[in-house]
Design a protein around this motif. Structure first.
Motif, PDB file in Angstrom:
ATOM      1  N   UNK A  50       0.824  -1.195   0.000  1.00 49.08           N
ATOM      2  CA  UNK A  50       0.000   0.000   0.000  1.00 49.08           C
ATOM      3  C   UNK A  50       0.864   1.254   0.000  1.00 49.08           C
ATOM      4  N   UNK A  51       0.484   2.189  -0.867  1.00 46.75           N
ATOM      5  CA  UNK A  51       1.239   3.443  -0.966  1.00 46.75           C
ATOM      6  C   UNK A  51       1.134   4.234   0.336  1.00 46.75           C
ATOM      7  N   UNK A  52      -0.018   4.110   1.024  1.00 50.80           N
ATOM      8  CA  UNK A  52      -0.207   4.837   2.282  1.00 50.80           C
ATOM      9  C   UNK A  52       0.799   4.399   3.334  1.00 50.80           C
ATOM     10  N   UNK A  53       1.221   3.133   3.297  1.00 47.30           N
ATOM     11  CA  UNK A  53       2.242   2.672   4.247  1.00 47.30           C
ATOM     12  C   UNK A  53       3.526   3.474   4.089  1.00 47.30           C
ATOM     13  N   UNK A  54       3.914   3.711   2.848  1.00 46.84           N
ATOM     14  CA  UNK A  54       5.136   4.466   2.572  1.00 46.84           C
ATOM     15  C   UNK A  54       4.987   5.921   3.017  1.00 46.84           C
ATOM     16  N   UNK A  55       3.837   6.506   2.729  1.00 52.36           N
ATOM     17  CA  UNK A  55       3.621   7.916   3.058  1.00 52.36           C
ATOM     18  C   UNK A  55       3.667   8.131   4.570  1.00 52.36           C
ATOM     19  N   UNK A  56       2.961   7.279   5.317  1.00 51.00           N
ATOM     20  CA  UNK A  56       2.910   7.418   6.775  1.00 51.00           C
ATOM     21  C   UNK A  56       4.290   7.212   7.389  1.00 51.00           C
ATOM     22  N   UNK A  57       4.988   6.173   6.942  1.00 53.95           N
ATOM     23  CA  UNK A  57       6.293   5.853   7.533  1.00 53.95           C
ATOM     24  C   UNK A  57       7.335   6.904   7.196  1.00 53.95           C
ATOM     25  N   UNK A  58       7.432   7.288   5.931  1.00 51.44           N
ATOM     26  CA  UNK A  58       8.460   8.246   5.518  1.00 51.44           C
ATOM     27  C   UNK A  58       8.221   9.617   6.149  1.00 51.44           C
ATOM     28  N   UNK A  59       6.959  10.079   6.154  1.00 56.80           N
ATOM     29  CA  UNK A  59       6.669  11.388   6.745  1.00 56.80           C
ATOM     30  C   UNK A  59       6.966  11.389   8.247  1.00 56.80           C
ATOM     31  N   UNK A  60       6.650  10.287   8.928  1.00 53.11           N
ATOM     32  CA  UNK A  60       6.925  10.199  10.361  1.00 53.11           C
ATOM     33  C   UNK A  60       8.426  10.208  10.631  1.00 53.11           C
ATOM     34  N   UNK A  61       9.156   9.390   9.894  1.00 52.86           N
ATOM     35  CA  UNK A  61      10.611   9.324  10.093  1.00 52.86           C
ATOM     36  C   UNK A  61      11.283  10.647   9.753  1.00 52.86           C
ATOM     37  N   UNK A  62      10.789  11.332   8.718  1.00 58.69           N
ATOM     38  CA  UNK A  62      11.384  12.612   8.324  1.00 58.69           C
ATOM     39  C   UNK A  62      11.176  13.660   9.418  1.00 58.69           C
ATOM     40  N   UNK A  63       9.981  13.717   9.982  1.00 63.86           N
ATOM     41  CA  UNK A  63       9.701  14.679  11.053  1.00 63.86           C
ATOM     42  C   UNK A  63      10.520  14.363  12.293  1.00 63.86           C
ATOM     43  N   UNK A  64      10.582  13.079  12.661  1.00 62.73           N
ATOM     44  CA  UNK A  64      11.353  12.685  13.837  1.00 62.73           C
ATOM     45  C   UNK A  64      12.843  12.921  13.638  1.00 62.73           C
ATOM     46  N   UNK A  65      13.329  12.711  12.418  1.00 62.42           N
ATOM     47  CA  UNK A  65      14.734  12.973  12.139  1.00 62.42           C
ATOM     48  C   UNK A  65      15.063  14.452  12.302  1.00 62.42           C
ATOM     49  N   UNK A  66      14.158  15.324  11.880  1.00 56.77           N
ATOM     50  CA  UNK A  66      14.373  16.766  12.058  1.00 56.77           C
ATOM     51  C   UNK A  66      14.411  17.141  13.538  1.00 56.77           C
ATOM     52  N   UNK A  67      13.523  16.547  14.324  1.00 52.64           N
ATOM     53  CA  UNK A  67      13.559  16.802  15.761  1.00 52.64           C
ATOM     54  C   UNK A  67      14.842  16.271  16.387  1.00 52.64           C
ATOM     55  N   UNK A  68      15.280  15.125  15.924  1.00 49.94           N
ATOM     56  CA  UNK A  68      16.518  14.537  16.440  1.00 49.94           C
ATOM     57  C   UNK A  68      17.708  15.466  16.195  1.00 49.94           C
ATOM     58  N   UNK A  69      17.801  16.017  15.001  1.00 47.84           N
ATOM     59  CA  UNK A  69      18.912  16.909  14.657  1.00 47.84           C
ATOM     60  C   UNK A  69      18.866  18.168  15.512  1.00 47.84           C
ATOM     61  N   UNK A  70      17.689  18.693  15.744  1.00 52.79           N
ATOM     62  CA  UNK A  70      17.571  19.920  16.528  1.00 52.79           C
ATOM     63  C   UNK A  70      17.890  19.673  18.007  1.00 52.79           C
ATOM     64  N   UNK A  71      17.457  18.548  18.543  1.00 56.05           N
ATOM     65  CA  UNK A  71      17.835  18.218  19.920  1.00 56.05           C
ATOM     66  C   UNK A  71      19.339  18.004  20.033  1.00 56.05           C
ATOM     67  N   UNK A  72      19.931  17.384  19.033  1.00 59.58           N
ATOM     68  CA  UNK A  72      21.372  17.167  19.032  1.00 59.58           C
ATOM     69  C   UNK A  72      22.124  18.500  18.987  1.00 59.58           C
ATOM     70  N   UNK A  73      21.659  19.431  18.152  1.00 59.13           N
ATOM     71  CA  UNK A  73      22.277  20.757  18.080  1.00 59.13           C
ATOM     72  C   UNK A  73      22.146  21.492  19.404  1.00 59.13           C
ATOM     73  N   UNK A  74      21.004  21.314  20.063  1.00 57.56           N
ATOM     74  CA  UNK A  74      20.790  21.964  21.352  1.00 57.56           C
ATOM     75  C   UNK A  74      21.736  21.391  22.413  1.00 57.56           C
TER      76      UNK A  74
END
Length: 227
Positions: A50-74
């Motif tokens: 299902x294409x929705x599986x890819x959309x949900x997983x990739x969007x979630x990982x991308x958002x969490x990765x951005x938060x991870x980088x910002x916490x690391x910078x902090x």
């Protein structure tokens, strides 16, 4: 987990897109379509994977990765503070330490709030999505083991047996990816509290002591709010 660069994300997108194309080709070979029209094309979009599986997983990982980088910078910014939060002549003044701690506290609180928004808004969706996916995977593995499709005679039958296995492996990989990203972000968020516990508050200046208490209280409040 390390910070993913744009080149790493490009590799992930290309790999997933290539996997999707190969899977659809294998699916078309094992279950050939008698006639190609708009209806069959639309139906093929709503069949595994299902294409929705890819959309949900990739969007979630991308958002969490951005938060991870910002916490690391902090956390890296916090390491720039002088040891024991004591003014260093010619390098750090007391007011400079207070200002940096204040800015760090505000940024940390804002990032924690973003993480809580994600947890409350996207968390139930991911929980339900991967719960049903995990149940489906267990049921599918049960039928694969008991019905023995892998022992089928003929190349087409064996290829057909690979399709449910690929779907279950994909679901497992997506679930593990989300768990890894969430755990990494939470570790970076809690890192700030571990830094605060290293200081002897009684030995600090009053204004610095106040900032340490505020950061610690805000971190605990945000943590309890997330629960």
């Amino acid at each position: 987990m390390h910070s993913l660069k744009k080149k790493d994300w490009d590799k992930i997108y290309i790999s997933l897109f290539s996997y999707l194309i190969v899977f659809k080709i294998l699916q078309g070979y094992c279950f050939p379509i008698k006639s190609i029209n708009i209806n069959t094309l639309i139906i093929s979009l709503f069949t595994p994977p299902y294409v929705m599986d890819y959309i949900v997983t990739i969007s979630s990982c991308f958002f969490l990765q951005n938060l991870y980088v910002r916490f690391q910078s902090l956390n890296d910014l916090w390491k720039c503070l002088p040891p024991k939060l004591v003014a260093v002549p010619g390098q750090w003044t007391n007011i400079e330490i207070v200002v940096l701690m204040e800015n760090t506290r505000l940024m940390h609180t804002e990032l924690c709030e973003l993480l809580n928004y994600f947890t409350r808004g996207y968390g139930p969706l991911l929980l339900g999505f991967y719960t049903f996916s995990f149940i489906t995977m267990l049921i599918g593995i049960y039928f694969i083991v008991n019905d023995g499709p892998l022992t089928a005679v003929g190349s087409i039958e064996k290829h057909r047996a690979l399709i449910p296995l690929l779907v279950h492996l994909q679901l497992f990989a997506f679930m593990v990816s989300i768990i890894i990203f969430v755990s990494s972000v939470n570790d970076k968020r809690m890192k700030m509290i571990s830094y605060l516990r290293l200081y002897q508050i009684s030995n600090l200046q009053p204004d610095i002591k106040q900032q340490v208490k505020l950061i610690y209280i805000n971190s605990l409040c945000v943590l309890n709010y997330g629960k």
